[in-house]
Design an enzyme around this catalytic site. Structure first.
Site, PDB file in Angstrom:
ATOM      1  N   ASP A  34      10.187  34.300  15.863  1.00 24.77           N
ATOM      2  CA  ASP A  34       8.528  34.234  15.473  1.00 24.77           C
ATOM      3  C   ASP A  34       7.869  35.295  16.058  1.00 24.77           C
ATOM      4  O   ASP A  34       8.040  35.896  17.451  1.00 24.77           O
ATOM      5  CB  ASP A  34       7.989  32.733  16.300  1.00 24.77           C
ATOM      6  N   LYS A  56       5.188  35.670  12.163  1.00 22.04           N
ATOM      7  CA  LYS A  56       4.008  35.341  11.499  1.00 22.04           C
ATOM      8  C   LYS A  56       2.726  35.974  12.076  1.00 22.04           C
ATOM      9  O   LYS A  56       3.178  35.351  13.872  1.00 22.04           O
ATOM     10  CB  LYS A  56       3.995  33.191  11.271  1.00 22.04           C
ATOM     11  N   MET A 171      -5.465  29.162  17.538  1.00 24.84           N
ATOM     12  CA  MET A 171      -5.468  29.968  16.611  1.00 24.84           C
ATOM     13  C   MET A 171      -7.218  29.727  15.832  1.00 24.84           C
ATOM     14  O   MET A 171      -8.023  29.971  15.130  1.00 24.84           O
ATOM     15  CB  MET A 171      -4.633  29.141  14.784  1.00 24.84           C
TER      16      MET A 171
HETATM   17  N1  SAH Z   1       3.560  26.503  19.518  1.00 24.60           N
HETATM   18  C1  SAH Z   1       2.632  26.954  20.385  1.00 24.60           C
HETATM   19  C2  SAH Z   1       1.372  27.316  19.272  1.00 24.60           C
HETATM   20  C3  SAH Z   1       1.882  28.210  17.874  1.00 24.60           C
HETATM   21  S1  SAH Z   1      -0.627  28.287  17.187  1.00 24.60           S
HETATM   22  C4  SAH Z   1       2.461  26.864  21.268  1.00 24.60           C
HETATM   23  O1  SAH Z   1       2.773  26.003  22.279  1.00 24.60           O
HETATM   24  O2  SAH Z   1       1.474  27.476  22.631  1.00 24.60           O
HETATM   25  C5  SAH Z   1      -0.338  30.067  17.775  1.00 24.60           C
HETATM   26  C6  SAH Z   1      -1.373  30.207  18.579  1.00 24.60           C
HETATM   27  O3  SAH Z   1      -1.321  29.778  19.673  1.00 24.60           O
HETATM   28  C7  SAH Z   1      -2.133  31.302  18.521  1.00 24.60           C
HETATM   29  O4  SAH Z   1      -3.483  32.037  17.848  1.00 24.60           O
HETATM   30  C8  SAH Z   1      -2.937  31.259  19.636  1.00 24.60           C
HETATM   31  O5  SAH Z   1      -4.159  30.460  19.594  1.00 24.60           O
HETATM   32  C9  SAH Z   1      -1.704  30.834  20.451  1.00 24.60           C
HETATM   33  N2  SAH Z   1      -0.878  31.230  21.756  1.00 24.60           N
HETATM   34  C10 SAH Z   1      -0.132  31.115  21.688  1.00 24.60           C
HETATM   35  N3  SAH Z   1       0.810  32.047  22.206  1.00 24.60           N
HETATM   36  C11 SAH Z   1      -0.353  32.501  23.348  1.00 24.60           C
HETATM   37  C12 SAH Z   1      -0.998  33.273  24.304  1.00 24.60           C
HETATM   38  N4  SAH Z   1       0.311  33.679  25.494  1.00 24.60           N
HETATM   39  N5  SAH Z   1      -2.274  33.335  24.752  1.00 24.60           N
HETATM   40  C13 SAH Z   1      -3.277  33.098  24.239  1.00 24.60           C
HETATM   41  N6  SAH Z   1      -2.948  31.867  23.427  1.00 24.60           N
HETATM   42  C14 SAH Z   1      -1.754  31.863  22.630  1.00 24.60           C
END
Ligand code: SAH
Length: 502
Positions: A34, A56, A171
């Site tokens: 992803d 995405k 998000m």
């Molecule tokens: N499965 C992922 C979340 C996916 S949803 C997890 O557990 O982290 C995608 C959202 O995750 C993004 O819109 C943001 O809000 C957050 N996100 C993922 N990686 C990030 C990062 N390195 N820093 C800040 N937000 C992050």
């Protein structure tokens, strides 16, 4: 039939990947990854691994979810093992649950490898513990982007508004005004601290602190974008006090490393540890010679020499490789004096059970000769295993001192086939702070890959050189050197970069 592994890649810092995840990346036959999974991890895939991007970014799906599910099932049916790599944790807003259900329905075995979720890691790297006994007794993970096709919202704003939980929104940047309003309308005070963390745990991490009543305007003013985590609650007030990561001296600084890939890992890791965004751009590749007859003869006649002088870690590595080839080991050096031109070369010798008789104080050929003369090398036979092409200063000076010098090529360096586009793109975006050179050949080769004229268009890019000889080569191309350590070593170079960053 093979197994599908639903693997969490963590929030981005490579050190936050689990051991199990790395194991699966190394073993899988198909990698389906992803947008938020750090692409750096793909280098661990087997060469024959099929790598597919289904990223995405915001709402823009490279591949819709039902097609992703079909793809996973189709690949699994071909009998290969699949790594389905997702940012953070696969079951925290990662749609991993949906993929797992599809797999069960298709009768395909699967395993889950949890990852460190951004909702815990990004705050931690911004100085915010999601729970803290002085502030809250619970934490709540919330999506800030509900499925728009849903008829009834799953959000219970009344509960979020009244609770004292730390609220962590994923998000949510686009919906920030709506989120803030809903919380305030349902009872959360306007002065409740709110923090935003973008690209948490990566070298590009940014964060900001505000309050519920101001955060929408503040974030808009700063142009704060996805991917960001939004944290609401008293714990955010700890941000200033506990903000360790963003204090790193090289945080966000783009540094190009031009060393050969095999030798770059130490420098790369240290720079990353100080927060730098490292661009690995090997300009040199270290290769075997076509023919080792001369080396074999020299080894069999080692008794003829009194001194063995190593000028690089590679010299040591390739010399020992040839010793092993003919069934010998370090014991054959028993009667010889051994010199190392610098501390890393000395360590390579110690690793092979040889404690060098001589290591110069300054790591350039001229000083080596001085020191060796003091140890009475005049008139003796000296073997120098080294690269095919290298400077003749050391052998010439030893010859002048009356030594019988035998230069023995044990490897050669070539121009690496590195892809210049990544560096070029980063440079055009203004993301490169330093280019580092650790030898004259890194300079020559760098400008073979990226024309000097092109670098001249970027006066903001500074040059760091390991020592005076390399610096001289940089000058030949018409550039000045901004950083040069006094002790001509990699740790010295890093220390000097840190000083310059202050
Ligand atoms: N499965 C992922 C979340 C996916 S949803 C997890 O557990 O982290 C995608 C959202 O995750 C993004 O819109 C943001 O809000 C957050 N996100 C993922 N990686 C990030 C990062 N390195 N820093 C800040 N937000 C992050």
């Amino acid at each position: 039939m093979a197994t599908v592994f639903l693997v969490g890649a963590g929030p981005g810092d490579p050190g936050l990947l689990t051991l199990r995840a790395k194991e699966i990346i190394e073993q899988c036959d198909v990698m389906i990854y992803d947008y938020l999974a750090n692409r750096d991890f793909l280098k661990w895939c087997k060469p024959e691994c099929e790598i597919l991007y289904v990223g995405k970014k915001g709402g823009d799906h490279t591949l819709p979810q039902d097609k992703i599910n079909e793809l996973i099932i189709e690949k699994a049916r071909s009998g290969r093992s699949i790594c389905r790599l997702k940012g953070g944790d696969p079951y925290v807003f990662g749609r991993g649950g949906e993929e797992a259900e599809e797999l069960v329905e298709a009768g395909i075995d699967f395993e889950v490898v949890p990852g460190i979720t951004a909702g815990v890691a990004a705050p931690a790297y911004a100085g915010i513990p999601v729970t803290h006994r002085d502030h809250t007794t619970s934490v709540c993970f919330i999506t800030g982007h509900e499925d728009p096709t849903k008829e009834k919202s799953g959000h219970n704003w009344e509960v979020y508004g009244k609770s004292t939980s730390t609220l962590v929104f994923y998000m949510g940047v686009k919906n920030l005004p709506m989120i803030a309003d809903n919380l305030m309308n349902n009872g959360r005070a306007g002065d409740t601290p709110v923090a935003l963390v973008r690209w948490g745990t990566r070298c590009t991490q940014e964060s900001m602190l505000s309050t519920l009543e101001n955060v929408a305007a503040d974030a808009a003013e700063r142009g704060f974008k996805a991917p960001s985590i939004i944290i609401v609650g008293g714990v955010c007030s700890l941000h200033d006090k506990l903000n360790w990561f963003e204090k790193k001296p090289l945080l966000g600084k783009g540094v190009v490393v031009t060393r050969a890939r095999e030798q770059a890992s130490g420098l790369v890791a240290t720079l990353r540890g100080h927060g730098a965004c490292v661009h690995e751009f090997p300009t040199i590749s270290v290769e075997h010679l076509d023919d080792y007859n001369e080396v074999e003869t020299a080894i069999l006649q080692l008794a003829r020499y009194q001194w063995l002088v190593f000028t690089s870690v590679n010299g040591v590595k390739f010399f020992w490789e040839q010793l092993a080839e003919i069934g010998l080991d370090s014991r054959i050096l028993g009667g010889l004096q051994v010199a190392a031109i610098g501390p890393a070369t000395a360590d390579a010798l110690r690793d092979r059970g040889i404690n060098p008789d001589f290591i110069p104080e300054k790591y350039v050929a001229e000083h080596v000769v001085e020191g060796l003369l003091k140890l009475g090398i005049q008139g003796q036979s000296v073997l120098i295993p080294r690269a095919l092409k290298a400077r003749e200063v050391l052998p010439d000076a030893l010859r002048e001192a009356g030594c019988d010098v035998h230069v023995l090529p044990v490897y050669e360096t070539r121009l690496a086939k590195s892809d210049v586009d990544e560096v070029r793109e980063a440079m055009n975006k203004g993301e490169i702070g330093y280019v580092t050179f650790t030898s004259s050949s890194t300079v020559h080769n760098f400008f073979k890959l990226l024309p000097a004229e092109e670098l001249k268009q970027h006066p903001e890019v500074k040059i760091a050189s390991i020592g005076p000889i390399t610096t001289k080569t940089v000058h030949e191309y018409g550039f000045t050197v901004d950083v040069e350590p006094e002790d001509y070593t990699i740790p010295g170079l890093v220390a000097e970069l840190l000083k310059a960053a202050k």
